[in-house]
Design an enzyme around this catalytic site. Sequence first.
Site, mmCIF file in Angstrom:
data_model
loop_
_atom_site.group_PDB
_atom_site.id
_atom_site.type_symbol
_atom_site.label_atom_id
_atom_site.label_comp_id
_atom_site.label_asym_id
_atom_site.label_seq_id
_atom_site.Cartn_x
_atom_site.Cartn_y
_atom_site.Cartn_z
ATOM 1 N N GLY A 183 8.449 2.946 4.910
ATOM 2 C CA GLY A 183 9.082 1.260 4.258
ATOM 3 C C GLY A 183 7.901 0.925 3.308
ATOM 4 O O GLY A 183 6.337 0.905 3.320
ATOM 5 N N SER A 184 7.438 0.567 1.501
ATOM 6 C CA SER A 184 7.144 0.250 0.656
ATOM 7 C C SER A 184 7.655 0.131 -0.413
ATOM 8 O O SER A 184 8.648 -0.547 -0.586
ATOM 9 C CB SER A 184 5.545 1.596 0.967
ATOM 10 O OG SER A 184 4.671 0.212 -0.380
ATOM 11 N N CYS A 185 7.225 0.274 -2.042
ATOM 12 C CA CYS A 185 7.711 -0.223 -3.040
ATOM 13 C C CYS A 185 6.667 0.772 -3.483
ATOM 14 O O CYS A 185 6.256 1.534 -3.883
ATOM 15 C CB CYS A 185 7.375 -1.436 -3.057
ATOM 16 S SG CYS A 185 5.549 -2.082 -3.985
ATOM 17 N N ILE A 212 3.503 2.853 -4.018
ATOM 18 C CA ILE A 212 2.589 2.047 -3.225
ATOM 19 C C ILE A 212 2.499 2.162 -2.131
ATOM 20 O O ILE A 212 3.990 1.677 -1.529
ATOM 21 C CB ILE A 212 2.550 1.282 -3.596
ATOM 22 C CG1 ILE A 212 2.677 0.331 -5.401
ATOM 23 C CG2 ILE A 212 1.668 -0.374 -3.016
ATOM 24 C CD1 ILE A 212 2.761 -0.838 -5.857
ATOM 25 N N MET A 214 11.138 -1.205 -0.806
ATOM 26 C CA MET A 214 12.234 -0.063 0.187
ATOM 27 C C MET A 214 11.286 0.263 1.796
ATOM 28 O O MET A 214 10.662 -0.309 1.924
ATOM 29 C CB MET A 214 11.485 1.549 -0.116
ATOM 30 C CG MET A 214 12.175 1.731 -1.107
ATOM 31 S SD MET A 214 10.801 3.822 -1.578
ATOM 32 C CE MET A 214 9.414 3.714 -1.453
#
Length: 209
Positions: free
Chosen positions: A176-178, A146, A89
């Site tokens: 913002g990450s995943c 995460i 993301m």
Amino acid sequence: MTIVREGYPFIGACLMLAVIFGFAVHPYAAIPPFVLALYFCYFFRNPKREIRIDEQAILSPADGTVTEITPVAMDDFIKEPCNKVVIFMSVFNVHVNRSPIQGEIKFQKYYCGRFRPAYKDEVGFDNEHHLLGIENDKIRITVKQIAGILARRIVSWVTMDDRLSQGELYGMIRFGSCLEVVMPRDVSILVAVGEKVKGGVTVIGRIKE
């Protein structure tokens, strides 16, 4: 479109700064914090999604881009060989997360780790993350939020034994990450690396009959 409550402190603080700078410094000085307030409204948005319930489908838990699809020898919760789908993301994606399936939370783990860039291969192990194991009478899956280099806070609105509807909101990651979705290998993967997905809408896998 609504804004999740986690965004209110950021938006309120920026608007307050805009007023203070506008009166105490110069009207133009109010522009940067006002623009930042608009960005936080955008970031913490929760657009209305029409969720089509499908018991055979595994929905994407997030908006973003599929960056990895790899086999997993064994998953601690699923207890069998699996496939892992990783969704990245960016800071411009919708960041609320949705349950890929209907089911109960039977496993939960929070790991206080590092804050490395979310595109690094090791982040699923090293970085701060929140893991949920969800099951129903058809399947078990795990979903891992995460944290990344900018994402310093994982937000969860659920706990053990909570029952989730398919596509229901369960948390978000700030900024913002995943996410990783781990599914048994008898689930057909319907997405490819590089594909854009939409939380609660895109079917990333389907349980084989």
